[in-house]
Structure formats: structure tokens, C-alpha cells
Write a protein that holds these residues in place. Structure first.
Motif, PDB file in Angstrom:
ATOM      1  N   PRO A 241       0.835  -1.207   0.000  1.00 49.62           N
ATOM      2  CA  PRO A 241       0.000   0.000   0.000  1.00 49.62           C
ATOM      3  C   PRO A 241       0.867   1.252   0.000  1.00 49.62           C
ATOM      4  O   PRO A 241       1.885   1.319   0.690  1.00 49.62           O
ATOM      5  N   SER A 242       0.435   2.247  -0.766  1.00 45.99           N
ATOM      6  CA  SER A 242       1.227   3.473  -0.864  1.00 45.99           C
ATOM      7  C   SER A 242       0.737   4.568   0.066  1.00 45.99           C
ATOM      8  O   SER A 242       1.446   5.546   0.295  1.00 45.99           O
ATOM      9  N   LEU A 243      -0.482   4.411   0.602  1.00 46.63           N
ATOM     10  CA  LEU A 243      -1.064   5.429   1.478  1.00 46.63           C
ATOM     11  C   LEU A 243      -1.603   4.760   2.743  1.00 46.63           C
ATOM     12  O   LEU A 243      -2.024   3.599   2.702  1.00 46.63           O
ATOM     13  N   PRO A 244      -1.650   5.481   3.859  1.00 47.27           N
ATOM     14  CA  PRO A 244      -2.053   4.865   5.133  1.00 47.27           C
ATOM     15  C   PRO A 244      -3.559   4.820   5.345  1.00 47.27           C
ATOM     16  O   PRO A 244      -4.034   4.842   6.491  1.00 47.27           O
ATOM     17  N   VAL A 245      -4.322   4.725   4.261  1.00 47.73           N
ATOM     18  CA  VAL A 245      -5.776   4.676   4.384  1.00 47.73           C
ATOM     19  C   VAL A 245      -6.349   4.021   3.137  1.00 47.73           C
ATOM     20  O   VAL A 245      -5.824   4.178   2.029  1.00 47.73           O
ATOM     21  N   GLY A 246      -7.419   3.251   3.355  1.00 48.90           N
ATOM     22  CA  GLY A 246      -8.165   2.686   2.249  1.00 48.90           C
ATOM     23  C   GLY A 246      -9.639   2.936   2.484  1.00 48.90           C
ATOM     24  O   GLY A 246     -10.030   3.620   3.438  1.00 48.90           O
ATOM     25  N   PHE A 247     -10.499   2.383   1.627  1.00 49.84           N
ATOM     26  CA  PHE A 247     -11.931   2.590   1.826  1.00 49.84           C
ATOM     27  C   PHE A 247     -12.702   1.323   1.535  1.00 49.84           C
ATOM     28  O   PHE A 247     -12.241   0.417   0.832  1.00 49.84           O
ATOM     29  N   ASN A 248     -13.891   1.265   2.107  1.00 42.17           N
ATOM     30  CA  ASN A 248     -14.864   0.221   1.799  1.00 42.17           C
ATOM     31  C   ASN A 248     -16.184   0.910   1.493  1.00 42.17           C
ATOM     32  O   ASN A 248     -16.565   1.862   2.174  1.00 42.17           O
ATOM     33  N   ALA A 249     -16.876   0.429   0.473  1.00 45.87           N
ATOM     34  CA  ALA A 249     -18.131   1.054   0.071  1.00 45.87           C
ATOM     35  C   ALA A 249     -19.213   0.008  -0.130  1.00 45.87           C
ATOM     36  O   ALA A 249     -18.980  -1.018  -0.782  1.00 45.87           O
ATOM     37  N   ILE A 250     -20.369   0.250   0.459  1.00 43.33           N
ATOM     38  CA  ILE A 250     -21.583  -0.500   0.142  1.00 43.33           C
ATOM     39  C   ILE A 250     -22.313   0.286  -0.936  1.00 43.33           C
ATOM     40  O   ILE A 250     -22.522   1.492  -0.790  1.00 43.33           O
ATOM     41  N   ARG A 251     -22.688  -0.397  -2.021  1.00 47.96           N
ATOM     42  CA  ARG A 251     -23.356   0.279  -3.129  1.00 47.96           C
ATOM     43  C   ARG A 251     -24.774  -0.257  -3.264  1.00 47.96           C
ATOM     44  O   ARG A 251     -24.994  -1.476  -3.254  1.00 47.96           O
TER      45      ARG A 251
ATOM     46  N   PRO B 135      -8.256   3.520   8.352  1.00 51.12           N
ATOM     47  CA  PRO B 135      -6.822   3.760   8.541  1.00 51.12           C
ATOM     48  C   PRO B 135      -6.030   2.454   8.482  1.00 51.12           C
ATOM     49  O   PRO B 135      -6.498   1.413   8.957  1.00 51.12           O
ATOM     50  N   LEU B 136      -4.845   2.528   7.918  1.00 54.93           N
ATOM     51  CA  LEU B 136      -3.958   1.368   7.813  1.00 54.93           C
ATOM     52  C   LEU B 136      -2.691   1.625   8.613  1.00 54.93           C
ATOM     53  O   LEU B 136      -2.055   2.666   8.451  1.00 54.93           O
ATOM     54  N   ASP B 137      -2.327   0.704   9.467  1.00 49.14           N
ATOM     55  CA  ASP B 137      -1.064   0.772  10.202  1.00 49.14           C
ATOM     56  C   ASP B 137      -0.015   0.041   9.366  1.00 49.14           C
ATOM     57  O   ASP B 137       0.161  -1.176   9.483  1.00 49.14           O
ATOM     58  N   LEU B 138       0.654   0.797   8.501  1.00 47.75           N
ATOM     59  CA  LEU B 138       1.592   0.183   7.567  1.00 47.75           C
ATOM     60  C   LEU B 138       2.871  -0.279   8.247  1.00 47.75           C
ATOM     61  O   LEU B 138       3.549  -1.181   7.748  1.00 47.75           O
TER      62      LEU B 138
ATOM     63  N   LEU C   8      -2.943  -7.084   7.260  1.00 48.91           N
ATOM     64  CA  LEU C   8      -2.973  -6.645   5.870  1.00 48.91           C
ATOM     65  C   LEU C   8      -2.314  -7.703   4.990  1.00 48.91           C
ATOM     66  O   LEU C   8      -1.205  -8.156   5.275  1.00 48.91           O
ATOM     67  N   LYS C   9      -3.012  -8.101   3.955  1.00 46.74           N
ATOM     68  CA  LYS C   9      -2.493  -9.059   2.975  1.00 46.74           C
ATOM     69  C   LYS C   9      -2.749  -8.487   1.587  1.00 46.74           C
ATOM     70  O   LYS C   9      -3.685  -8.878   0.894  1.00 46.74           O
ATOM     71  N   PRO C  10      -1.915  -7.535   1.173  1.00 49.70           N
ATOM     72  CA  PRO C  10      -2.208  -6.769  -0.041  1.00 49.70           C
ATOM     73  C   PRO C  10      -2.081  -7.585  -1.325  1.00 49.70           C
ATOM     74  O   PRO C  10      -1.214  -8.455  -1.443  1.00 49.70           O
ATOM     75  N   PHE C  11      -2.956  -7.265  -2.264  1.00 46.11           N
ATOM     76  CA  PHE C  11      -2.894  -7.872  -3.590  1.00 46.11           C
ATOM     77  C   PHE C  11      -3.582  -6.948  -4.578  1.00 46.11           C
ATOM     78  O   PHE C  11      -4.296  -6.016  -4.198  1.00 46.11           O
ATOM     79  N   PHE C  12      -3.348  -7.195  -5.856  1.00 43.01           N
ATOM     80  CA  PHE C  12      -4.020  -6.444  -6.919  1.00 43.01           C
ATOM     81  C   PHE C  12      -5.264  -7.206  -7.352  1.00 43.01           C
ATOM     82  O   PHE C  12      -5.181  -8.363  -7.777  1.00 43.01           O
ATOM     83  N   GLY C  13      -6.431  -6.545  -7.251  1.00 36.92           N
ATOM     84  CA  GLY C  13      -7.671  -7.191  -7.663  1.00 36.92           C
ATOM     85  C   GLY C  13      -7.773  -7.381  -9.161  1.00 36.92           C
ATOM     86  O   GLY C  13      -8.412  -8.328  -9.628  1.00 36.92           O
TER      87      GLY C  13
END
Length: 321
Positions: A101-111, A130-133, A150-155
Motif C-alpha cells: 500500500p502506498s497510502l495509510p488509508v483505504g476505503f470500503n463502500a456498500i453500493r 486507517p492502515l497501520d503500515l 494486511l495481505k495486499p494484492f491487486f484485484g
């Protein structure tokens, strides 16, 4: 072999889909490596906290040219990357050498209207997480003392097809929005190539996701990575396949989970016939006694995904693509 750096700018990203008509963001040779930068959250940037935003990302969101908007999907992808010598019928091997991750925050959205329970959760909801990198975790909900690794991957890992434009939401034979959380560092993804140069694009970073991705999104995260791109003329594939340090992964996509499972099983049988020299019946039995079939995602309409995981440890002789 050459190492490249591909930054995400309004000239090197595209929105919403795949297209063979896009001007390549980078041209490489087979075997080259690329440091790649990706951003996410194009449609919610105006609601984001400051730590989610960079000047480059804001410039993309406010000034992306119409010709870089190629589909109705929400995904901002970096690319496409043109691989010299790649031809239709070849296979592109993508090795994931680094993901962070390049930034210390991500998002989740319900649509509204999406997800597994659209009639129960009818209102849209956007959460920045917030992400504790430093410690590679996040706490959700904040103050709950629930710590998620955190287990990062590209979707999204995909190539262009002969169509003028292809929506980035559903996955398919070209890869695309696979959303498979197993595809982490040291994994390899194998994609059939449909057009000259392959035209590979990447994005949709996820810091954490459960199998199924049931409310439509994971922790959507701007993500950097290092990839190696290699043309495989010794392979013939009609659908993506992957290899992790521990497993071979076949994938199935369908409009129902039953259909997706059927394709994942058939693809695993085909793999075992070709690479383990098993009869179709023996391969079918092995699928039942040793392969783990899991729900990949159920929200990338109209395609649901199932993947089969074949443990490489059961083979006394090395099995690999």
C-alpha cells in the motif's frame, strides 16, 4: 533485462475498462520488470480525507482525458503495457515480486443494489479505514480492538481483447477483475493473450479481503508493486491460471456459483491431464480428495468466481507452469 518505473498519471492510467485502442503507457521486452504505481477511488476522491489524496491523484480525477475513459466500471487502472513480441495465442506470465500500500488509508463502500444482501443493506455507505503500515494491520471498527492483518494484492490483472471496450467489473478469460486474495507476493498469473503486445493493465489494490468480497468491496487501497512480464510461447491457455509458492490455482467464472465451480473443476482437470499426466477420471477423483475449491468473489456482476487450489506438496516431482 530492463527495469522500468511506471508512475500513475493522467497519461498512464485509464478508467472503467480495457481497450485495444488505448495508447500504451509503457513498452517493454519479455522478461523486463516494472515498478508500477496504482491509484483507487476515482469516483469518491471528493469525499476522501487528505491522507487519501496526492497531487497526482487529484490531477487524474480532475483532468483525465475522455479517451482514457473506456468503460463504465469504477476501476482506475495503470497501463496498458505493451510487451514486444507478444502475439494472439501466446500467454503472458505476470510475476508479482512486490506489493505494498502506498497510502495509510483505504476505503470500503456498500453500493445500492450490489453485494450479497442488496435488499437488507439498501443504503450506500462509505468508510475510510486507517492502515497501520508499520505493523501491517488495521483495526476495524476503530476502537473495537479487532486487528486485521494486511495481505495486499491487486484485484485486477488483465489484458485487452479484440473488443473496442470491455467493462472492468466482470472478470473473464482475459483476467481482469479477478479479486483473488491468494495472488500475493511471489505468485505468478498466466493470462491468455488476445491482441498484439498483450496490452496488460493492473490496479484495484486491496489491503485485506475475505473470500467472496460479499459487500462489493474490500479495503480498497492505492497500491504500488513490482512485476515481471514474460511472454510464454510454450503455453496455450483459454482462461487464466495462477501459481503461488504453495498451490496451483485454476479459476472459473460464471453467472452462478454452480457454473463458476463447474468451470473451475474442469480447468483443474485439464491442468492435471496436461501437467501431471493423469487421466480425466483420475484427475476428477484427485479434485475431490485433495483440491480446495473456494469462492473468489460473488459481486462482480454478471460473473461470479470460484478458484481451485491444488497443493504442490502432494507431488513428489516438482509441478509448475
Amino acid at each position: 533485462m530492463t527495469h522500468h518505473i511506471l508512475k500513475a498519471t493522467k497519461k498512464t492510467v485509464h478508467l472503467g475498462g480495457f481497450s485495444q485502442q488505448l495508447e500504451p503507457a509503457l513498452t517493454v521486452d519479455s522478461g523486463d520488470t516494472v515498478d508500477v504505481e496504482t491509484y483507487t477511488g476515482y469516483y469518491i476522491y471528493d469525499k476522501a480525507p487528505s491522507e487519501f489524496l496526492t497531487p497526482e491523484f487529484i490531477d487524474i480525477c480532475e483532468n483525465l482525458a475522455p479517451e482514457r475513459k473506456v468503460g463504465v466500471g469504477p476501476h482506475l487502472l495503470t497501463g496498458p503495457i505493451y510487451i514486444r513480441g507478444a502475439e494472439a495465442g501466446d500467454v503472458l506470465e505476470v510475476k508479482l515480486k512486490a506489493i505494498k500500500p502506498s497510502l495509510p488509508v483505504g476505503f470500503n463502500a456498500i453500493r445500492t443494489g450490489w453485494g450479497v444482501l442488496p435488499h437488507q443493506f439498501t443504503q450506500p455507505a462509505l468508510r475510510f479505514i486507517p492502515l497501520d503500515l508499520e505493523n501491517n494491520i488495521t483495526e476495524f471498527p476503530t476502537g473495537s480492538n479487532i486487528k486485521i492483518p494486511l495481505k495486499p494484492f491487486f484485484g485486477i490483472l488483465g489484458v485487452a481483447t479484440p473488443e473496442t471496450s470491455r467493462n472492468s467489473i466482470p472478470p473473464g478469460c482475459y483476467g481482469g477483475n479477478i479479486d483473488n486474495r491468494e495472488l500475493q507476493i511471489d505468485s505468478r498469473v498466466f493470462l491468455p493473450i488476445f491482441v498484439a503486445g498483450g496490452l496488460f493493465s493492473i490496479g484495484d489494490g486491496h489491503s485485506a479481503q475475505g473470500d467472496g468480497e460479499v459487500n462489493v468491496t474490500a479495503i480498497e487501497t492505492s497500491m504500488n508493486g513490482t512485476i515481471e512480464l514474460k511472454i510464454r510461447k510454450d503455453l496455450q491457455l483459454t482462461t487464466p491460471i495462477a501459481e503461488t509458492p504453495t498451490d496451483i490455482i485454476t479459476m472459473g467464472f460464471g453467472q452462478t456459483l454452480d457454473e463458476a465451480l463447474e468451470f473451475a473443476v474442469k480447468n483443474m482437470i485439464n491442468f492435471l491431464e496436461r501437467f501431471a499426466n493423469l487421466s480425466p477420471e483420475d484427475a476428477y477423483v484427485l479434485c475431490s480428495i485433495s483440491v480446495n475449491f473456494r469462492i473468489t468473489q460473488v459481486v462482480n456482476s454478471p460473473q461470479k468466481g470460484v478458484h481451485g487450489m491444488l497443493p504442490k506438496s502432494i507431488f513428489t516431482k516438482q509441478i509448475s507452469l
